[in-house]
Design an enzyme around this catalytic site. Structure first.
Site, short mmCIF file in Angstrom:
data_model
loop_
_atom_site.label_atom_id
_atom_site.label_comp_id
_atom_site.label_asym_id
_atom_site.label_seq_id
_atom_site.Cartn_x
_atom_site.Cartn_y
_atom_site.Cartn_z
N GLY A 57 0.83 -1.19 0.00
CA GLY A 57 0.00 0.00 0.00
C GLY A 57 0.86 1.25 0.00
O GLY A 57 2.00 1.24 -0.47
N CYS A 58 0.34 2.32 0.54
CA CYS A 58 1.07 3.59 0.61
C CYS A 58 2.42 3.39 1.30
O CYS A 58 2.49 2.85 2.40
CB CYS A 58 0.24 4.61 1.37
SG CYS A 58 1.12 6.12 1.75
N PHE A 59 3.49 3.84 0.66
CA PHE A 59 4.81 3.59 1.24
C PHE A 59 5.08 4.40 2.49
O PHE A 59 6.01 4.10 3.24
CB PHE A 59 5.93 3.76 0.23
CG PHE A 59 5.91 4.99 -0.66
CD1 PHE A 59 5.29 6.17 -0.30
CD2 PHE A 59 6.54 4.94 -1.90
CE1 PHE A 59 5.30 7.28 -1.13
CE2 PHE A 59 6.57 6.05 -2.75
CZ PHE A 59 5.93 7.23 -2.36
N TRP A 60 4.28 5.42 2.78
CA TRP A 60 4.46 6.16 4.03
C TRP A 60 4.33 5.23 5.24
O TRP A 60 5.13 5.30 6.17
CB TRP A 60 3.42 7.26 4.15
CG TRP A 60 3.51 8.36 3.16
CD1 TRP A 60 4.54 8.63 2.29
CD2 TRP A 60 2.52 9.36 2.90
NE1 TRP A 60 4.25 9.71 1.53
CE2 TRP A 60 3.03 10.20 1.87
CE3 TRP A 60 1.27 9.63 3.44
CZ2 TRP A 60 2.31 11.29 1.38
CZ3 TRP A 60 0.55 10.71 2.96
CH2 TRP A 60 1.06 11.53 1.94
N TYR A 68 -3.59 11.75 7.05
CA TYR A 68 -3.40 10.37 6.61
C TYR A 68 -2.54 9.59 7.60
O TYR A 68 -2.82 8.45 7.95
CB TYR A 68 -2.78 10.36 5.22
CG TYR A 68 -2.72 8.99 4.57
CD1 TYR A 68 -3.71 8.59 3.68
CD2 TYR A 68 -1.68 8.10 4.86
CE1 TYR A 68 -3.66 7.34 3.08
CE2 TYR A 68 -1.63 6.86 4.26
CZ TYR A 68 -2.62 6.48 3.37
OH TYR A 68 -2.57 5.24 2.79
#
Length: 224
Positions: A51-54, A197
């Site tokens: 998913g989102c790499f953050w 987020y």
């Protein structure tokens, strides 16, 4: 990135119910790997997409033994290693994180265990939460034959354990070039702790790491 619903609260109820098949996005108490890898050298490299790499970066940056976690792109070409192109779903890249770790402090199979427990929901195909598209796929990229053997064995072990309500769809992908993401994506959770987020989605993953893996948790954020 889209804002996403928070993870369910981490606490005694979760730990007591850890053998019940999990719903999407819940942290899961994953088992110790039956096949463990013994790696030598000062550092080793692992690549994970979830998913989102953050969030992937945020979790692994708090794992003791991880020396760096770099957000980037894996699976596509150099020309396509651009956030606007990747986030639009117009490339073969996945948002991924390249981890450099000390194998004397944390083994690859332990990183796998953390990945499946709190980083990514392995039952979601080409998405994580509301982030949808192949660029958000759940994927493991072994960097050595030993890592590949351990990854395949651990997924088979998890399949038998029946920890999730749906089948595991996480892919094992062949290693290709890894391209670091733009500077503003690096150490994003550290630099932007009040970003909506991060607060709603990724900070709970770090708290889950601390709750489920206190022996591996490091309070400080290891910059990439």
């Amino acid at each position: 990135m889209n804002t996403r619903a928070p993870l369910l609260a981490i606490g005694a109820a979760l730990l007591a119910a850890s053998q019940v098949p999990a719903l999407a996005e819940e942290p899961v108490r994953t088992p110790v790997a039956e096949l463990q890898v013994k790696e030598t050298g000062d550092t080793r490299t692992a690549i994970f997409a979830g998913g989102c790499f953050w969030g992937v970066e945020a979790v692994f940056s708090h794992v003791d033994g991880v020396k760096s976690a770099v957000a980037g792109y894996h699976g596509g070409s150099k020309a396509d290693a651009d956030y606007k192109k990747v986030s639009a779903g117009a490339t073969d890249h996945a948002e991924a994180v390249r981890i450099t770790y000390d194998p004397a402090k944390v083994r690859y199979d332990e990183l796998l265990r953390i990945y499946f427990a709190v980083v990514a929901d392995p039952t979601q195909l080409n998405r994580q939460g509301p982030d949808s598209g192949r660029q958000y796929r759940s994927a493991i990229v072994p960097t050595t034959p030993a890592q590949e053997r351990v990854a395949r064995a651990y997924i088979a072990q998890l399949d038998k354990a029946d920890l999730w309500a749906k089948p595991i769809v996480t892919r094992i992908e062949a290693q290709k070039a890894f391209y670091p993401a733009e500077t503003y994506h690096q150490d994003f959770a550290l630099k932007n702790p009040r970003h909506p987020y991060i607060m709603r989605w990724d900070a709970p993953k770090v708290r889950a790491l601390q709750a489920l893996f206190p022996q591996d948790y490091r309070a400080s954020f290891q910059r990439g």
